[in-house]
Design a protein around this motif. Structure first.
Motif, PDB file in Angstrom:
ATOM      1  N   GLU A  81       0.898  -1.275   0.133  1.00  0.00           N
ATOM      2  CA  GLU A  81      -0.051   0.044   0.183  1.00  0.00           C
ATOM      3  C   GLU A  81       0.829   1.288   0.188  1.00  0.00           C
ATOM      4  OE1 GLU A  81      -0.222  -2.521   1.761  1.00  0.00           O
ATOM      5  OE2 GLU A  81      -2.228  -3.245   2.275  1.00  0.00           O
ATOM      6  N   TRP A  82       2.386   1.086   0.329  1.00  0.00           N
ATOM      7  CA  TRP A  82       3.031   2.262   0.658  1.00  0.00           C
ATOM      8  C   TRP A  82       3.969   2.285  -0.555  1.00  0.00           C
ATOM      9  CZ3 TRP A  82       1.034   4.942   4.289  1.00  0.00           C
ATOM     10  CH2 TRP A  82       0.839   4.453   5.573  1.00  0.00           C
ATOM     11  N   VAL A  83       4.498   1.223  -1.167  1.00  0.00           N
ATOM     12  CA  VAL A  83       5.417   1.019  -1.980  1.00  0.00           C
ATOM     13  C   VAL A  83       5.061   2.020  -3.323  1.00  0.00           C
ATOM     14  CG1 VAL A  83       6.279  -0.692  -3.845  1.00  0.00           C
ATOM     15  CG2 VAL A  83       6.043  -1.249  -1.380  1.00  0.00           C
ATOM     16  N   GLY A  84       6.474   2.624  -3.757  1.00  0.00           N
ATOM     17  CA  GLY A  84       6.250   3.352  -4.896  1.00  0.00           C
ATOM     18  C   GLY A  84       5.643   4.722  -4.911  1.00  0.00           C
ATOM     19  N   LYS A  85       4.987   5.003  -3.684  1.00  0.00           N
ATOM     20  CA  LYS A  85       4.169   6.307  -3.535  1.00  0.00           C
ATOM     21  C   LYS A  85       5.026   7.525  -3.313  1.00  0.00           C
ATOM     22  CE  LYS A  85      -0.182   3.976  -3.067  1.00  0.00           C
ATOM     23  NZ  LYS A  85      -1.264   3.905  -2.022  1.00  0.00           N
ATOM     24  N   PRO A  86       4.898   8.674  -3.737  1.00  0.00           N
ATOM     25  CA  PRO A  86       5.411   9.737  -3.158  1.00  0.00           C
ATOM     26  C   PRO A  86       5.327  10.179  -1.639  1.00  0.00           C
ATOM     27  CG  PRO A  86       4.604  10.288  -5.200  1.00  0.00           C
ATOM     28  CD  PRO A  86       3.875   8.960  -4.801  1.00  0.00           C
ATOM     29  N   ALA A  87       6.325  10.552  -0.856  1.00  0.00           N
ATOM     30  CA  ALA A  87       6.052  10.778   0.548  1.00  0.00           C
ATOM     31  C   ALA A  87       6.824  12.052   0.805  1.00  0.00           C
ATOM     32  CB  ALA A  87       6.498   9.552   1.545  1.00  0.00           C
ATOM     33  N   CYS A 113       5.075  17.101  -8.510  1.00  0.00           N
ATOM     34  CA  CYS A 113       6.091  16.677  -9.643  1.00  0.00           C
ATOM     35  C   CYS A 113       6.116  15.174  -9.453  1.00  0.00           C
ATOM     36  CB  CYS A 113       7.416  17.228  -9.496  1.00  0.00           C
ATOM     37  SG  CYS A 113       7.347  19.085  -9.782  1.00  0.00           S
ATOM     38  N   GLU A 114       6.311  14.569  -8.342  1.00  0.00           N
ATOM     39  CA  GLU A 114       6.662  12.981  -8.454  1.00  0.00           C
ATOM     40  C   GLU A 114       5.073  12.565  -8.793  1.00  0.00           C
ATOM     41  OE1 GLU A 114       9.055  11.164  -7.637  1.00  0.00           O
ATOM     42  OE2 GLU A 114      10.448  12.823  -7.352  1.00  0.00           O
ATOM     43  N   LEU A 115       4.003  13.107  -8.557  1.00  0.00           N
ATOM     44  CA  LEU A 115       2.770  12.476  -9.091  1.00  0.00           C
ATOM     45  C   LEU A 115       2.717  12.682 -10.412  1.00  0.00           C
ATOM     46  CD1 LEU A 115       0.557  13.640  -5.957  1.00  0.00           C
ATOM     47  CD2 LEU A 115       0.863  11.381  -6.721  1.00  0.00           C
ATOM     48  N   ASP A 116       3.305  13.432 -11.049  1.00  0.00           N
ATOM     49  CA  ASP A 116       3.110  13.652 -12.612  1.00  0.00           C
ATOM     50  C   ASP A 116       3.923  12.730 -13.208  1.00  0.00           C
ATOM     51  OD1 ASP A 116       1.581  15.569 -14.110  1.00  0.00           O
ATOM     52  OD2 ASP A 116       3.371  16.815 -14.444  1.00  0.00           O
ATOM     53  N   LYS A 117       4.849  12.010 -12.509  1.00  0.00           N
ATOM     54  CA  LYS A 117       5.812  11.318 -13.404  1.00  0.00           C
ATOM     55  C   LYS A 117       5.152   9.980 -13.873  1.00  0.00           C
ATOM     56  CE  LYS A 117       9.992  12.730 -11.120  1.00  0.00           C
ATOM     57  NZ  LYS A 117      11.144  12.480 -10.062  1.00  0.00           N
TER      58      LYS A 117
END
Ligand SMILES: Cc1cc2nc3c(=O)[nH]c(=O)nc-3n(C[C@H](O)[C@H](O)[C@H](O)COP(=O)(O)O)c2cc1C
Length: 221
Positions: A129-135, A217-221
């Protein structure tokens, strides 16, 4: 395209506590910045901007997670749909909630040079559920909670989250550390105006906006 959902996480669970006030402050600084493409949750117009985000608060004290008691190892579950495989109803509920969010800002106090056990516990319960998500990380403490922020960065990197570089630390010098009796209704703890002024002078609000833009920006990738 629906906006990406960013959760701002209130990490301490004692009462009274400063964390909800700081979480709201982080929310308000980000929500009032015109350069961050925030779409308010009550705005029902059809969304065409793919960079739009919503900012929502998750309070760990409302999750009622016991001290870790799962019988399965989260990282061993199917990555695409771990939720039904947990052994406990509270884990399945927490998993289902966290899966709804695309990115997280963890607002943490410093407890004995680290993060509160409540936050480590909530993180340990899940994996994919956490992996790969921006934080993002916002810390506070008598000197800004830098040691807590550094510990948290290591934990989030272990969970393979994409932790952004900017991590504002808020020194709490004048605000009385909240102590009191447990009450049914949580009383709001106000931040001393001198601390707020000190944060502004130190550029903390600008750092929060940088953090917000880095997440976008991370979410935009
Ligand atoms: C168990 C405990 C340990 C603490 N350890 C530290 C510390 O290492 N460094 C620090 O600056 N403040 C420390 N503090 C003070 C907290 O940063 C301060 O009480 C803050 O208000 C805690 O956040 P909360 O009110 O949301 O729980 C500690 C507080 C508690 C309750």
């Amino acid at each position: 395209m629906p906006p990406k959902r960013v959760a701002i996480v209130t990490s301490s669970t004692r009462r009274p506590r400063l964390n909800p006030t700081i979480t709201q402050y982080v929310h308000d600084v980000l929500a009032s910045d015109p350069t961050i493409p925030t779409k308010h949750t009550h705005d029902t117009t059809i969304d065409t901007d793919p960079r739009h985000i919503t900012l929502e608060i998750i309070d760990l004290s409302a999750q009622s997670l016991p001290l870790y008691d799962e019988s399965v190892i989260p990282a061993s579950l199917p990555a695409s749909d771990p939720t039904p495989h947990y052994s406990k109803a509270h884990t399945r509920a927490w998993s289902a909630l966290v899966r709804q969010y695309d990115a997280f800002i963890f607002v943490t106090p410093q407890y004995n040079w680290s993060i509160p056990a409540s936050l480590k516990n909530a993180l340990d319960y899940l994996y994919y559920e956490w992996v790969g998500k921006p934080a993002g990380i916002v810390s506070y403490g008598s000197r800004g909670g830098r040691k807590a922020a550094d510990h948290l960065r290591g934990v989030l990197e272990g969970l393979r989250m994409r932790v952004v570089g900017t991590a504002p630390g808020l020194p709490v010098k004048f605000t009385g550390l909240p102590v009191g009796t447990l009450s049914e209704v949580e009383e709001r703890v106000e931040v001393d105006e001198r601390d707020l002024e000190g944060w502004r002078e130190a550029g903390v609000e600008g750092m929060m906006r940088n953090l917000g833009m880095e997440l976008v920006c991370e979410l935009d990738k």
